[in-house]
Design an enzyme around this catalytic site. Sequence first.
Site, PDB file in Angstrom:
ATOM      1  N   HIS A  10      -6.835  -6.700   1.545  1.00 39.72           N
ATOM      2  CA  HIS A  10      -5.818  -5.756   1.083  1.00 39.72           C
ATOM      3  C   HIS A  10      -4.417  -6.145   1.549  1.00 39.72           C
ATOM      4  O   HIS A  10      -3.446  -5.985   0.807  1.00 39.72           O
ATOM      5  CB  HIS A  10      -6.196  -4.363   1.592  1.00 39.72           C
ATOM      6  N   SER A  16       0.840  -1.195   0.000  1.00 40.48           N
ATOM      7  CA  SER A  16       0.000   0.000   0.000  1.00 40.48           C
ATOM      8  C   SER A  16       0.881   1.253   0.000  1.00 40.48           C
ATOM      9  O   SER A  16       1.663   1.446  -0.916  1.00 40.48           O
ATOM     10  CB  SER A  16      -0.951  -0.052   1.202  1.00 40.48           C
ATOM     11  N   ASP A  61      -0.546  -4.875  -3.696  1.00 37.28           N
ATOM     12  CA  ASP A  61      -1.907  -4.354  -3.783  1.00 37.28           C
ATOM     13  C   ASP A  61      -2.004  -2.831  -3.766  1.00 37.28           C
ATOM     14  O   ASP A  61      -2.793  -2.259  -3.002  1.00 37.28           O
ATOM     15  CB  ASP A  61      -2.775  -4.945  -2.663  1.00 37.28           C
TER      16      ASP A  61
END
Length: 333
Positions: free
Chosen positions: A290, A137, A162
Amino acid sequence: MKNLKFYCSLVYHVCFCGCRSSSSRYSPLPWQGHFDEDKMVAIPDSDDIFHVYLAGTEGPVVFCLHGGGYTGLSFALIAGKMKEKVRVVAMDMRGHGQSKTSDDTDLSAETQCQDVLNVVSAMYGREPPAIILIGHSMGGAIAVRVAAKRALPTLAGLVVIDVVEGTAMASLVHMQRILANRQLHFPSVEKAIEWSVRGGGSLQNPESARISVPSTLKFDADRKCYVWLTALEESEAHWRGWYEGLSEVFLSCPVPKLLLLAGTDRLDRSLTIGQMQGKFQMIVVRHTGHAIQEDEPDEFAGVVLNFIARNRIGTYGIEIPGLRRPVSLRSSN
């Protein structure tokens, strides 16, 4: 009377023992046994001290950067599964975990990139071993920008978890609302772990959450409850700088690249074209949230180790059978 005693006993076991069982199910777990040690890395000529976790003694260094609001313990489970073949280092980024800097609120991409370079330099000096940067992230965006600087002479690979520019930029307009809607106060660490897994948090794996979530909390003595350690809502000024132009920067990085996604809908146009042209390897990990490294640590560790083996990344660089010295790490993917 006997029936009354039986009923009271039943209520006691259902209510008290059931609550105790639920609490123990989400009680914190130690990181020891996954990481081998932790230490504080002081940056020369500054007041900055970064907290890092370490595992393994041989092989290239897998240097991990966590997402916003997480800590280095987001990589605890994968460290335990990879440390027999590589060295794993996971740092608490500025404003997160146990790291302390002169300005914990400066989460700009440029400042965080320099933090990573400073920690690598402080740990390994002028001759670092081969490094594979892994970022999740926000940490993925920082890893990409560090790689693009070409300031790490032994950088041998880049793994991004991701995050892609298109989806990240589109989500920014909703981010404050998302942060405001999450639970902000918890009566106990156990309740925070439970919320992270069941109540709207981003984690699906209770074992990982029991290790990583406690490090993201602090106790508020005035309110007598636990709150999030990092006030992500206060970093809004830096969000666009993390993600804007990220796809093209990622494609330009001159090392083998792996993009791990939790869904194909997260792939934007630039990356779709780049993937079709073979500029990077992409793997979609199903049945995960996530935080792929936390939710599916076995699959994640296997994919990363295969990436390292496939690109023949050894302790000192990219090792080609038959050559005594590693080839230059400056070559393109």
